[in-house]
Write an enzyme that holds these catalytic residues in place. Structure first.
Site, PDB file in Angstrom:
ATOM      1  N   LYS A 129       0.815  -1.214   0.000  1.00  0.00           N
ATOM      2  CA  LYS A 129       0.000   0.000   0.000  1.00  0.00           C
ATOM      3  C   LYS A 129       0.850   1.266   0.000  1.00  0.00           C
ATOM      4  O   LYS A 129       0.411   2.303  -0.478  1.00  0.00           O
ATOM      5  CB  LYS A 129      -0.973  -0.007   1.175  1.00  0.00           C
ATOM      6  CG  LYS A 129      -2.050  -1.067   1.011  1.00  0.00           C
ATOM      7  CD  LYS A 129      -3.220  -0.859   1.962  1.00  0.00           C
ATOM      8  CE  LYS A 129      -4.368  -1.793   1.633  1.00  0.00           C
ATOM      9  NZ  LYS A 129      -4.056  -3.232   1.850  1.00  0.00           N
TER      10      LYS A 129
HETATM   11  C1  LIG Z   1      -4.634  -4.280   1.220  1.00  0.00           C
HETATM   12  C2  LIG Z   1      -3.939  -5.598   1.154  1.00  0.00           C
HETATM   13  C3  LIG Z   1      -4.356  -6.622   0.276  1.00  0.00           C
HETATM   14  C4  LIG Z   1      -5.601  -6.491  -0.592  1.00  0.00           C
HETATM   15  O1  LIG Z   1      -5.449  -5.531  -1.604  1.00  0.00           O
HETATM   16  P1  LIG Z   1      -6.740  -4.973  -2.382  1.00  0.00           P
HETATM   17  O2  LIG Z   1      -6.243  -3.844  -3.180  1.00  0.00           O
HETATM   18  O3  LIG Z   1      -7.703  -4.537  -1.296  1.00  0.00           O
HETATM   19  O4  LIG Z   1      -7.301  -6.085  -3.199  1.00  0.00           O
HETATM   20  C5  LIG Z   1      -3.616  -7.798   0.216  1.00  0.00           C
HETATM   21  N1  LIG Z   1      -2.538  -7.976   1.010  1.00  0.00           N
HETATM   22  C6  LIG Z   1      -2.104  -7.031   1.867  1.00  0.00           C
HETATM   23  C7  LIG Z   1      -0.917  -7.318   2.716  1.00  0.00           C
HETATM   24  C8  LIG Z   1      -2.778  -5.807   1.972  1.00  0.00           C
HETATM   25  O5  LIG Z   1      -2.350  -4.876   2.838  1.00  0.00           O
END
Ligand SMILES: *Cc1c(COP(=O)(O)O)cnc(C)c1O
Length: 491
Positions: A129
């Site tokens: 993220k």
């Molecule tokens: C947010 C997140 C996801 C999921 O991603 P999306 O964009 O919501 O599909 C998967 N793994 C981790 C570690 C995350 O922080």
């Protein structure tokens, strides 16, 4: 380039085209839909050739300028250069502008079948993220300064999103972050990551309750439109368009790193929750990036796997949502999924409105083409490259053990779900790239269970739990929350 809502009428979108900067700070479109470009910009073979040797920051600039056409090139170039640097991403060597901040690593190779992992979790909070949120922090600061405005970000988190937002917004002029988390419910590591921030513009609020109580508070405050306007309240949730578009960049980077010419294809497997990450892959493919398959990997919360297997989208009730060892994928509905559905139904916003009205009233819709279904577009899903699979706690443990034994690498639990599902879809001659969504250190409890030893922590995180923490504890009381915010925004 202008943006339209997935639920717009032709008249309203023609009357009210939105530029990138207009939708940057917002969330949902006023009609309740999500914004998408009116047309996807296309990439040429000559562009792909030229981009092969670019450092990440310059690649990000080239791609973003196709979407953010109302930001002057020089400004955008400065923003991407400031975001994607070795100061922010610990795997890139300081001073080496050519260092790849999302390197590929081969996990398995069997004849002409190849499974590789793209590292995306070397930013400040050890999850992918950061890749988008760090850019968002700089874009927000830039846009707010231009108009001499301020923004108070208000959100709820059970982990990854809140910390990524705080690390992206800390110290940014014109921005404050008020982040709710359930008191004593996050892991010690995640709590320490957030609460050890001492920046005066970061406000950690530990709510006596569970995550749903935090989310209810955010909804209650957001529904008070006059409070929201007076205190300049905004969000940074996963439907934010700039976050999605920032994620498009690493699909290009992964493709270019795994291939030597544009006749080659690759596939991606993406550990998915709210469909934000893989939605960026869909957009990259629509732009002309030679992607063969896009594989959605889910955990026990398999609402997306169910759709991509059957054509039935059925959101889960909270009682049906499992708390798993890949918690960032524990979702009951996928908030970005509507963007893909819009393309799948031929960009017919009338249809999208009807389908998502049905989600509200009946809990889902059915595009399987079977008797009584809402349409037959499921038959076209494969044309968009999509397929899916799911993984369970037992699969996760087995995959972590197996990859550790074969390569010495410790996968995080979400990435392990991706590897498990990727193995079921690898095709000869097409490299399968699994996106690494977090580092194992964030989810150590499960690593300990799988391997009988702790995950290695990156330098600088060894004693994070011992750092002084800054937070307030509050009851789940909306009025108390509002007066806290009012007192600290000074508006
Ligand atoms: C947010 C997140 C996801 C999921 O991603 P999306 O964009 O919501 O599909 C998967 N793994 C981790 C570690 C995350 O922080």
């Amino acid at each position: 380039m202008h943006y339209v809502s997935t639920r717009a009428t032709p008249e309203s979108s023609a009357r009210n085209p939105q530029a990138f900067s207009d939708i940057l700070l917002g969330g949902l479109a006023p009609d309740g839909g999500l914004f998408l470009p009116a047309e996807y910009p296309q990439v040429t073979g000559a562009e792909l050739d030229a981009w092969r040797k670019l450092p990440y920051a310059e690649l990000a600039y080239e791609i973003l300028r196709k979407f953010a056409t109302d930001i002057p090139d020089a400004d955008l170039k400065a923003l991407t250069a400031k975001t994607y640097t070795a100061d922010v991403y610990r795997n890139a060597r300081a001073g080496d502008s050519a260092a790849d901040i999302t390197p590929l690593r081969t996990l398995e190779s069997d004849g002409d079948k190849k499974l590789v992992m793209q590292a995306l979790s070397n930013g400040p909070t050890l999850a992918f993220k950061d890749m988008a949120m760090q850019l968002l922090g700089n874009l927000f600061e830039y846009a707010l300064a231009k108009n001499d405005e301020q923004l108070n970000i208000f959100g709820a988190t059970s982990g990854d999103t809140g910390s990524a937002a705080e690390y992206a917004m800390r110290g940014k002029r014109g921005i404050r972050v008020f982040m709710l988390s359930p008191h004593k419910k996050m892991s010690a590591f995640q709590t320490a990551q957030m609460f050890s921030l001492q920046d005066p513009n970061i406000f950690n609020i530990a709510v006596e309750g569970v995550f749903d109580d935090c989310q209810d508070m955010v909804k209650a405050v957001s529904n008070d439109l006059s409070f929201k306007a007076r205190h300049k309240i905004g969000t940074v949730n996963s439907i934010n368009w700039a976050r999605v578009v920032a994620q498009v960049v690493y699909y290009f980077r992964g493709y270019l790193a795994a291939t030597t010419n544009n006749a080659q294809k690759v596939s991606f497997t993406v550990p998915s929750g709210n469909f934000g990450n893989i939605c960026a892959g869909h957009i990259a493919r629509m732009m002309g990036l030679p992607i063969d398959q896009l594989i959605v990997a889910t955990n026990e919360n398999d609402v997306l796997d169910e759709f991509f297997r059957t054509g039935v989208y059925r959101v889960r009730k909270s009682a049906e949502t499992f708390h798993t060892s890949s918690p960032s994928m524990d979702i009951s509905k996928a908030s970005n999924f509507e963007r893909f559905v819009y393309d799948l139904v031929g960009r017919d916003s009338e249809r999208v409105r009807a389908l998502f009205r049905k989600v509200d009233t009946e809990g889902g819709f059915d595009l399987s083409g079977g008797p009584g279904s809402d349409g037959d577009e499921f038959a076209k899903v494969a044309q968009y490259g999509f397929a899916s699979g799911k993984s369970t706690h037992a699969d996760r443990l087995a995959t972590i053990r197996d990859v550790f034994t074969k390569t010495g690498l410790t996968l995080d639990t979400h990435t392990a779900d991706g590897v498990k599902v990727a193995r079921e879809h690898v095709r000869p001659g097409v490299p399968m790239i699994v996106l690494e969504t977090a580092l194992a250190a964030k989810f150590n409890e499960t690593i300990l269970e799988a391997l009988g030893r702790n995950a290695q922590r990156p330098a600088g995180f060894e004693n994070i739990e011992a750092l002084p923490q800054k937070f307030v504890v509050m009851q789940a009381n909306v009025d108390e929350m509002k007066s806290y915010i009012a007192a600290h925004t000074g508006l």
